[in-house]
Design a protein around this motif. Structure first.
Motif, PDB file in Angstrom:
ATOM      1  N   LEU A 378       0.824  -1.207   0.000  1.00 20.03           N
ATOM      2  CA  LEU A 378       0.000   0.000   0.000  1.00 20.03           C
ATOM      3  C   LEU A 378       0.857   1.255   0.000  1.00 20.03           C
ATOM      4  N   SER A 379       1.977   1.216   0.773  1.00 24.43           N
ATOM      5  CA  SER A 379       2.872   2.381   0.798  1.00 24.43           C
ATOM      6  C   SER A 379       3.525   2.601  -0.564  1.00 24.43           C
ATOM      7  N   LEU A 380       3.815   1.501  -1.282  1.00 21.35           N
ATOM      8  CA  LEU A 380       4.377   1.632  -2.635  1.00 21.35           C
ATOM      9  C   LEU A 380       3.367   2.309  -3.568  1.00 21.35           C
ATOM     10  N   ILE A 381       2.081   1.903  -3.424  1.00 26.04           N
ATOM     11  CA  ILE A 381       1.039   2.504  -4.258  1.00 26.04           C
ATOM     12  C   ILE A 381       0.911   3.991  -3.962  1.00 26.04           C
ATOM     13  N   GLU A 382       0.881   4.342  -2.657  1.00 27.07           N
ATOM     14  CA  GLU A 382       0.714   5.748  -2.283  1.00 27.07           C
ATOM     15  C   GLU A 382       1.941   6.577  -2.615  1.00 27.07           C
ATOM     16  N   ALA A 383       3.126   5.930  -2.700  1.00 27.65           N
ATOM     17  CA  ALA A 383       4.356   6.671  -3.004  1.00 27.65           C
ATOM     18  C   ALA A 383       4.384   7.164  -4.443  1.00 27.65           C
ATOM     19  N   SER A 384       3.554   6.584  -5.301  1.00 33.52           N
ATOM     20  CA  SER A 384       3.536   7.002  -6.704  1.00 33.52           C
ATOM     21  C   SER A 384       2.937   8.390  -6.834  1.00 33.52           C
ATOM     22  N   LEU A 385       3.653   9.297  -7.517  1.00 34.84           N
ATOM     23  CA  LEU A 385       3.142  10.644  -7.767  1.00 34.84           C
ATOM     24  C   LEU A 385       2.056  10.633  -8.834  1.00 34.84           C
ATOM     25  N   ASP A 386       2.084   9.615  -9.689  1.00 33.35           N
ATOM     26  CA  ASP A 386       1.075   9.491 -10.747  1.00 33.35           C
ATOM     27  C   ASP A 386      -0.110   8.670 -10.243  1.00 33.35           C
ATOM     28  N   PRO A 387      -1.311   8.879 -10.820  1.00 34.44           N
ATOM     29  CA  PRO A 387      -2.470   8.061 -10.445  1.00 34.44           C
ATOM     30  C   PRO A 387      -2.207   6.572 -10.700  1.00 34.44           C
ATOM     31  N   LEU A 388      -2.436   5.716  -9.678  1.00 30.83           N
ATOM     32  CA  LEU A 388      -2.212   4.268  -9.780  1.00 30.83           C
ATOM     33  C   LEU A 388      -3.476   3.569  -9.306  1.00 30.83           C
ATOM     34  N   VAL A 389      -3.981   2.625 -10.123  1.00 29.64           N
ATOM     35  CA  VAL A 389      -5.267   1.970  -9.857  1.00 29.64           C
ATOM     36  C   VAL A 389      -5.109   0.469 -10.087  1.00 29.64           C
ATOM     37  N   THR A 390      -5.754  -0.344  -9.228  1.00 32.02           N
ATOM     38  CA  THR A 390      -5.863  -1.784  -9.482  1.00 32.02           C
ATOM     39  C   THR A 390      -7.313  -2.075  -9.858  1.00 32.02           C
ATOM     40  N   ILE A 391      -7.491  -2.906 -10.891  1.00 33.75           N
ATOM     41  CA  ILE A 391      -8.809  -3.151 -11.474  1.00 33.75           C
ATOM     42  C   ILE A 391      -9.036  -4.661 -11.577  1.00 33.75           C
ATOM     43  N   SER A 392     -10.254  -5.085 -11.285  1.00 28.97           N
ATOM     44  CA  SER A 392     -10.608  -6.501 -11.375  1.00 28.97           C
ATOM     45  C   SER A 392     -10.827  -6.902 -12.832  1.00 28.97           C
TER      46      SER A 392
END
Length: 536
Positions: A378-392
């Protein structure tokens, strides 16, 4: 006669004097005409110089459309003046012819020429003032050129900074990819360990079922032995045989008990048996370690008191009795020194030989490491300055970072479970790119436009890759949308700058053709003037 001759001689002398005087006047007039011609030539040279200066000023001040019109008007005035002077020259030539014929009447003409010289002086003063104005205009044009060069250098510096930022972002992207790879390896290792433990538990269950069957068989044999004992009271040998069989059965039961105990102790996770009243009847060493309470104290105590939420633990325990088993219920065990351990509660009932429920066997799987890994991801996801999304697989958003919330203007709770395609200006194009990720496994730098709920549009580059479980099954897609608005604006400014440069080149070319044509006309005029001089 002599007097007449004398008077004739005196008249002749007076005529000669008068002729001499007229000759002197003629010479003076000729000298004045020469001076006037020299002044005319000088004025033409000054006009030629000013025309050259005007040409240079026009080249440098090509971007000043209003000044260009003024200069064109000035050139027209200069041409009119030149034509006027040519006419004056012809008039003066005619006047010179009349002066040669009528020297007596040229005193008045001399005054006219003096007046004309005065007008010429006034024109010269006017031309000098025009020259000063053009010099001032040239200074302003030079300042504007210096300012434009400074602006060009600033834009070059901004482009260098943008390139450095792009290199830095690419380095950050590579680092994040490496960190995600390490996290995937750790998750795969933990999944392997989980499968190994599940296999061990499955084997233990099989062995427990086998032992239960053996126990039931032995219990049946014991019943038969009891029946036989009722009939063998009088037969000592039969009783001895029955006693031996009973001893053998007791020994086998003891062995089975020791085997079950070894299975319990072999489990690396805490394992506890609990009776119907919720009291602990047995446990392994892992339970002692995770609670910090000795085995003697644990035995007979209430199972629920060792959890941070006793009521929730009681409800899960009751669910085991109601449903026969329960899997992966999250709870937290408390060590006696206060240390907390997150576990997944897995339980199943066990019965006696008659099928009556005796109690519950519980295994508490320690998931602290998995939760840390989840927080790390989760911290890796939040560390991204660009929008990052996981999709089913169904195209629904399952998780995102704060940058996604900011770029869409929609709260995290509303984004989760919503359709990923609804936030783009071209949903169908976004769907095609999304399907391409599933088809090819990944996609890079696909241009799309995200829409903020307030209407603001953001140009992005769509980068996506599938993610899988430990068995290789595709679970969904991870998407990063790189904001390229600044890069696009910079490119548009560069294109606009190039278009302006092309327009300037075209204007310079048109001006060059115009000035060359004017220079050719000036050369032709000079030739005509020379020809007129030669004729005179």
């Amino acid at each position: 006669m002599a007097k007449k001759m004398k008077s004739d001689e005196e008249e002749l002398m007076s005529v000669r004097k008068e002729l001499a005087f007229q000759k002197e006047e003629k010479d003076k007039l000729a000298a004045e005409l020469i001076i006037a011609r020299k002044e005319l030539i000088f004025q033409k040279e000054e006009k030629g110089k000013r025309a050259a200066e005007l040409g240079i000023a026009n080249k440098e001040l090509v971007f000043q459309d209003e000044e260009k019109g003024k200069r064109a008007a000035e050139l027209g005035i200069a041409n009119i003046e030149l034509a006027f002077q040519d006419g004056e020259k012809e008039k003066r030539a005619a006047e010179l012819g009349i002066a040669n014929k009528e020297l007596a009447f040229q005193d008045g003409e001399k005054e006219k020429r003096a007046a004309e010289l005065s007008i010429a002086n006034i024109e010269l003063v006017f031309q000098n003032e025009e020259k000063d104005k053009r010099a001032a205009e040239l200074i302003i044009a030079n300042k504007e050129l210096v300012f434009q060069n400074d602006e060009k250098e600033k834009r070059a510096a901004e482009l260098i900074i943008a390139n450095k930022e792009l290199i830095f972002q690419n380095d950050e992207k590579e680092k994040r990819a490496a960190e995600l790879s390490i996290a995937n390896k750790e998750l795969a290792f933990q999944n392997d360990e989980k499968e190994k433990r599940a296999a061990e538990l499955f084997i233990a269950n099989k062995e427990l079922v086998f032992q239960t069957g053996e126990k039931e068989k032995r219990a049946a044999e014991l019943v038969i032995a009891d029946i036989e004992l009722d009939f063998q009271n009088k037969e000592k040998e039969k009783r001895e045989i029955a006693n031996k069989e009973l001893e053998a059965f007791s020994y086998s039961v003891k062995l089975a008990s020791q085997y079950s105990l070894s299975l319990i102790e072999a489990s690396r996770d805490p394992l506890v048996t609990i009776n119907a009243e919720g009291k602990i009847t047995d446990m392994n060493e892992a339970t002692v370690n995770i609670t910090g309470v000795p085995r003697e104290i644990l035995t007979g105590t209430d199972f629920f008191v060792y959890f941070t939420e006793p009521q929730k633990a009681r409800e899960v325990y009751q669910e085991v009795f109601a449903k026969g088993s329960v899997t992966d219920s999250p709870l937290t065990l408390r060590h006696k020194n206060g240390k907390l351990t997150d576990v997944l509660f897995n339980g199943s009932v066990y019965k006696d030989d008659k099928g009556n429920v005796v109690g519950v066997v519980i295994v508490a799987r320690d998931v602290t490491a998995q939760k840390l890994l989840s927080k790390y991801s989760l911290s890796l996801i939040e560390a991204s300055l660009d929008p990052l999304v996981t999709i089913s697989i169904e195209g629904k958003i399952t998780d995102m970072n704060e940058a996604t919330v900011n770029i869409t203007g929609i709260e995290r709770e509303k984004l989760i479970g919503s359709d990923f395609l609804d936030y783009f200006t071209e949903p169908q194009k976004a769907r095609e790119v999304y399907q391409e990720v599933f088809a090819k496994g990944s996609v890079a730098d696909s241009p799309l436009t995200l829409r903020h709920k307030g209407g603001k549009l953001t140009d992005v580059l769509f980068n996506g890759s599938v993610y899988k479980d430990d068995r290789g099954n595709v679970l969904g897609v991870v998407i990063v949308a790189r904001d390229v608005t600044a890069q696009k604006q910079l490119a548009e400014r560069e294109i606009a700058g190039r278009e302006k440069e092309l327009m300037r080149i075209e204007e310079l070319e048109r001006f060059r053709k115009l000035t060359v044509g004017r220079e050719l006309k000036m050369i032709e005029l000079k030739k005509e003037i020379e020809e007129l001089k030669n004729k005179m």
